[in-house]
Design a protein around this motif. Structure first.
Motif, PDB file in Angstrom:
ATOM      1  N   ASN A   1      31.263  10.534  63.381  1.00 38.86           N
ATOM      2  CA  ASN A   1      30.791  10.515  64.401  1.00 38.86           C
ATOM      3  C   ASN A   1      31.240  11.267  65.890  1.00 38.86           C
ATOM      4  N   VAL A   2      32.493  11.680  65.735  1.00 36.61           N
ATOM      5  CA  VAL A   2      32.950  12.336  66.650  1.00 36.61           C
ATOM      6  C   VAL A   2      32.572  13.886  66.371  1.00 36.61           C
ATOM      7  N   GLU A   3      32.627  14.339  65.094  1.00 41.44           N
ATOM      8  CA  GLU A   3      32.481  15.649  64.675  1.00 41.44           C
ATOM      9  C   GLU A   3      30.936  15.632  64.962  1.00 41.44           C
ATOM     10  N   SER A   4      30.074  15.126  64.708  1.00 39.04           N
ATOM     11  CA  SER A   4      28.583  15.146  65.057  1.00 39.04           C
ATOM     12  C   SER A   4      28.343  15.322  66.426  1.00 39.04           C
TER      13      SER A   4
ATOM     14  N   ASN B   1      42.262  14.130  61.554  1.00 42.27           N
ATOM     15  CA  ASN B   1      40.992  13.625  60.535  1.00 42.27           C
ATOM     16  C   ASN B   1      39.929  13.158  61.613  1.00 42.27           C
ATOM     17  N   PRO B   2      39.508  13.835  62.143  1.00 41.81           N
ATOM     18  CA  PRO B   2      38.486  13.269  63.271  1.00 41.81           C
ATOM     19  C   PRO B   2      37.203  12.684  62.258  1.00 41.81           C
TER      20      PRO B   2
ATOM     21  N   MET C   1      40.788  17.326  56.999  1.00 41.58           N
ATOM     22  CA  MET C   1      40.776  18.426  57.909  1.00 41.58           C
ATOM     23  C   MET C   1      41.045  18.015  59.326  1.00 41.58           C
ATOM     24  N   ALA C   2      41.490  19.035  59.965  1.00 39.38           N
ATOM     25  CA  ALA C   2      42.052  18.736  61.336  1.00 39.38           C
ATOM     26  C   ALA C   2      41.350  19.637  62.493  1.00 39.38           C
TER      27      ALA C   2
END
Length: 103
Positions: A84-87, A80-81, A3-4
């Motif tokens: 920890n970046v996504e949260s 592809n984050p 996912m991007a």
């Protein structure tokens, strides 16, 4: 498939509206974030498969620049984050965006 996330920052609301519209129409992506950065700068973020996000961001840049007085300030794609970046950053799917999720 990874996912991007793709992000576009514009000067002025019409440019970000044009960019968001073009992104979701050009590729299989989901709008996950929109916000005011500062000084009339707006940010819009989409999520999807890497190839779809690349297509969407290219279309959003073109549309943002074509909007009357529009200016795309910057843009970026993260293929592809990590979790920890996504949260922490507002790039995840939410209750609002989930009904529009493409994949």
């Amino acid at each position: 498939m990874p996912m991007a996330v793709g992000v576009i920052e514009t000067l002025g609301f019409p440019a970000v509206l044009a960019a968001a519209d073009a992104m979701v129409k050009a590729a299989g992506v989901t709008l996950v974030y929109y916000g005011l950065a500062e000084s009339a700068r707006f940010v819009v973020a989409v999520r999807g498969h890497v190839a779809e996000v690349k297509t969407a961001v290219a279309a959003g840049i073109a549309a943002g620049e074509e909007a009357y007085g529009g200016q795309v300030i910057t843009h970026y794609i993260v293929p592809n984050p990590p979790e920890n970046v996504e949260s922490i950053l507002p790039i995840h799917f939410t209750e609002k965006s989930e009904p529009y999720r493409i994949f």
